[in-house]
Design a protein around this motif. Structure first.
Motif, mmCIF file in Angstrom:
data_model
loop_
_atom_site.group_PDB
_atom_site.id
_atom_site.type_symbol
_atom_site.label_atom_id
_atom_site.label_comp_id
_atom_site.label_asym_id
_atom_site.label_seq_id
_atom_site.Cartn_x
_atom_site.Cartn_y
_atom_site.Cartn_z
ATOM 1 N N UNK A 1 -26.680 37.996 -4.870
ATOM 2 C CA UNK A 1 -26.322 39.007 -6.030
ATOM 3 C C UNK A 1 -25.083 39.597 -6.205
ATOM 4 N N UNK A 2 -24.624 40.456 -7.017
ATOM 5 C CA UNK A 2 -23.473 40.970 -7.291
ATOM 6 C C UNK A 2 -22.478 40.877 -6.237
ATOM 7 N N UNK A 3 -22.823 41.056 -5.005
ATOM 8 C CA UNK A 3 -21.937 41.147 -3.957
ATOM 9 C C UNK A 3 -21.549 39.630 -3.553
ATOM 10 N N UNK A 4 -22.284 38.586 -3.847
ATOM 11 C CA UNK A 4 -21.848 37.354 -3.673
ATOM 12 C C UNK A 4 -23.073 36.518 -2.888
ATOM 13 N N UNK A 5 -22.966 35.850 -1.907
ATOM 14 C CA UNK A 5 -24.178 35.062 -1.335
ATOM 15 C C UNK A 5 -24.008 34.855 0.104
ATOM 16 N N UNK A 6 -25.055 35.324 0.969
ATOM 17 C CA UNK A 6 -24.953 35.440 2.309
ATOM 18 C C UNK A 6 -26.294 34.745 2.709
ATOM 19 N N UNK A 7 -26.133 33.841 3.958
ATOM 20 C CA UNK A 7 -27.304 33.177 4.355
ATOM 21 C C UNK A 7 -27.053 32.920 5.784
ATOM 22 N N UNK A 8 -28.021 32.571 6.195
ATOM 23 C CA UNK A 8 -28.272 32.296 7.756
ATOM 24 C C UNK A 8 -29.444 31.162 8.193
ATOM 25 N N UNK A 9 -28.829 30.210 9.116
ATOM 26 C CA UNK A 9 -29.562 28.963 9.779
ATOM 27 C C UNK A 9 -28.692 28.040 10.063
ATOM 28 N N UNK A 10 -29.170 27.120 10.004
ATOM 29 C CA UNK A 10 -28.175 25.866 10.372
ATOM 30 C C UNK A 10 -27.782 25.243 9.085
ATOM 31 N N UNK A 11 -26.373 24.889 8.894
ATOM 32 C CA UNK A 11 -25.591 24.557 7.755
ATOM 33 C C UNK A 11 -24.635 23.700 8.126
ATOM 34 N N UNK A 12 -23.850 23.007 7.119
ATOM 35 C CA UNK A 12 -22.656 22.358 6.982
ATOM 36 C C UNK A 12 -21.578 23.315 7.464
ATOM 37 N N UNK A 13 -20.385 23.163 8.133
ATOM 38 C CA UNK A 13 -19.321 24.049 8.137
ATOM 39 C C UNK A 13 -18.325 24.045 6.893
ATOM 40 N N UNK B 1 -11.272 35.514 -11.180
ATOM 41 C CA UNK B 1 -10.177 34.801 -12.042
ATOM 42 C C UNK B 1 -9.954 33.496 -11.256
ATOM 43 N N UNK B 2 -11.076 32.833 -11.075
ATOM 44 C CA UNK B 2 -10.976 31.625 -10.227
ATOM 45 C C UNK B 2 -11.012 31.450 -8.715
ATOM 46 N N UNK B 3 -10.846 32.557 -8.135
ATOM 47 C CA UNK B 3 -10.791 32.399 -6.775
ATOM 48 C C UNK B 3 -11.903 32.764 -6.150
ATOM 49 N N UNK B 4 -12.466 32.262 -4.924
ATOM 50 C CA UNK B 4 -13.567 32.620 -4.011
ATOM 51 C C UNK B 4 -13.055 32.611 -2.738
#
Length: 380
Positions: A109-121, A171-174
């Motif tokens: 959403x507007x707050x960004x993206x949050x996820x949970x589970x198995x994933x790459x570092x 402004x290009x930063x994340x």
């Protein structure tokens, strides 16, 4: 028969309708080729080892995935990624579990993206939250493209029980962050399992791409044992696309790290003979401090793209009275040519050399090796 056909059509229609509503996609890639490898262990009575083999996933990891998302309204989207890895030359699963490459659910959403589970570092190039594209090799090219050979810190590429966050772009930063509760089971979230955490930032402006990551492993220590030194790594790098050439420069500092070996892919059974010369145990799992630097470039060439990197690493083994220094050199070139939007052919070659200075009366060794590969990859 007619009723069975109607039932089948109804089931397919329902499935299709559900898939359309949830925007579900099936995707994947398959990469198969041939690879030659040779290694000189630089040790008396130990022969050079070489092998020629059909190679799977040399350019990019083979996978079949399912991903989907649903618009919840009010600017919120929920989604998932389920990804299986396999060896194309044998058809067997490459990772533990049906979806061993990635298995996440996310909210965006507007707050960004949050996820949970198995994933790459974060400090890798594999997965939905990975940002570690510090070299031209991107997500593959086997040992030729393995940037951890220079950046040290032998972390697992993927972690279970991970929570990850990616901020909106300003402004290009994340900003990017991850934390893993460790392995499944009774040790999850406790000091008896390794727990990975990372904080990263990216900046993009036109052809400029900058990346910075600090990651660490809070290492396991069972009750009653001494708390080991935690591995720490700081990696900085960037690239700029001039159109005619795209140069890369990156560097890493690591402390109390296990070391990645380029000989891991040369499974000849002789690797241990150049480890600890007294006990023949895995010295690469000791605590190493050091730094590494990689320079490289990509450039268009006769309808395809050519890549090149040179890497240098200098490190010192800690917590041992004997002492040891490891200097590593890598050189790699590669070329990829698109046959269509979804199919490529590729070729690569790499050279690797380690120089061990053991001190005291241990034998110094300078193992070196090289590999060359060609193959075909198709995306679907």
């Amino acid at each position: 028969m007619f009723k069975k056909s109607l039932i089948a059509v109804a089931a397919l229609s329902a499935l299709a309708g559900s898939a359309m509503a949830a925007d579900v996609q099936i995707y994947g890639r398959i990469d198969t080729g041939f690879r030659y490898q040779n290694v000189d262990y630089d040790k008396a009575a130990v022969d050079d080892a070489s092998k020629f083999e059909m190679s799977s996933g040399n350019y990019t990891g083979n996978r079949v995935g399912i991903k989907g998302s649903e618009d919840l309204g009010n600017g919120l989207t929920v989604g998932f990624v389920l990804e299986n890895g396999f060896d194309s030359d044998s058809g067997v699963e490459k990772y533990d579990g049906l979806f061993g490459r990635e298995s996440i659910v996310y909210l965006e959403g507007d707050f960004g993206k949050i996820a949970a589970g198995k994933m790459g570092i974060l400090n890798s190039t594999a997965g939905s939250f990975a940002i570690g594209n510090f070299t031209p090799w991107g997500t593959g090219w086997g040992a030729v493209g393995d940037q951890t050979l220079i950046f040290g810190a032998k972390f697992d590429t993927r972690m279970n029980n991970m929570i990850a966050y990616r901020s909106p772009e300003f402004a290009g930063f994340q900003v990017h962050a991850q934390y893993s509760f460790g392995d499944n089971g009774a040790s999850e979230g406790k000091t008896t399992t390794d727990r990975y955490y990372a904080l990263g930032a990216t900046y993009k402006n036109g052809g400029l791409n900058l990346i910075g990551i600090v990651d660490s492993v809070n290492e396991a220590h069972p009750a009653g044992t001494e708390d080991p030194d935690d591995t720490l790594r700081v990696t900085l790098g960037g690239s700029y696309d001039f159109g005619v050439v795209k140069p890369y420069l990156s560097a890493a500092y690591f402390k109390d790290a296990r070391m990645t070996s380029w000989m891991d892919s040369y499974s000849s059974g002789e690797t241990n003979t150049i480890w600890n010369p007294d006990t023949e145990t895995g010295y690469l799992n000791g605590d190493w401090d050091g730094y590494g630097v990689v320079i490289g470039a990509s450039a268009p060439l006769v309808g395809g793209t050519a890549h090149m990197t040179i890497g240098y690493m200098d490190s010192e083994l800690q917590n041992t009275v004997e002492g040891a220094d490891l200097t590593r050199y890598t050189f790699a070139i590669g070329y990829e040519y698109p046959l269509s939007k979804r199919t490529k052919v590729y070729a690569d070659a790499g050279y690797f050399k380690d120089e061990f200075d053991w001190g005291n009366n241990w034998e110094d060794v300078e193992p070196e090796g090289y590999q060359a590969a060609v193959g075909l990859v198709h995306y679907f």
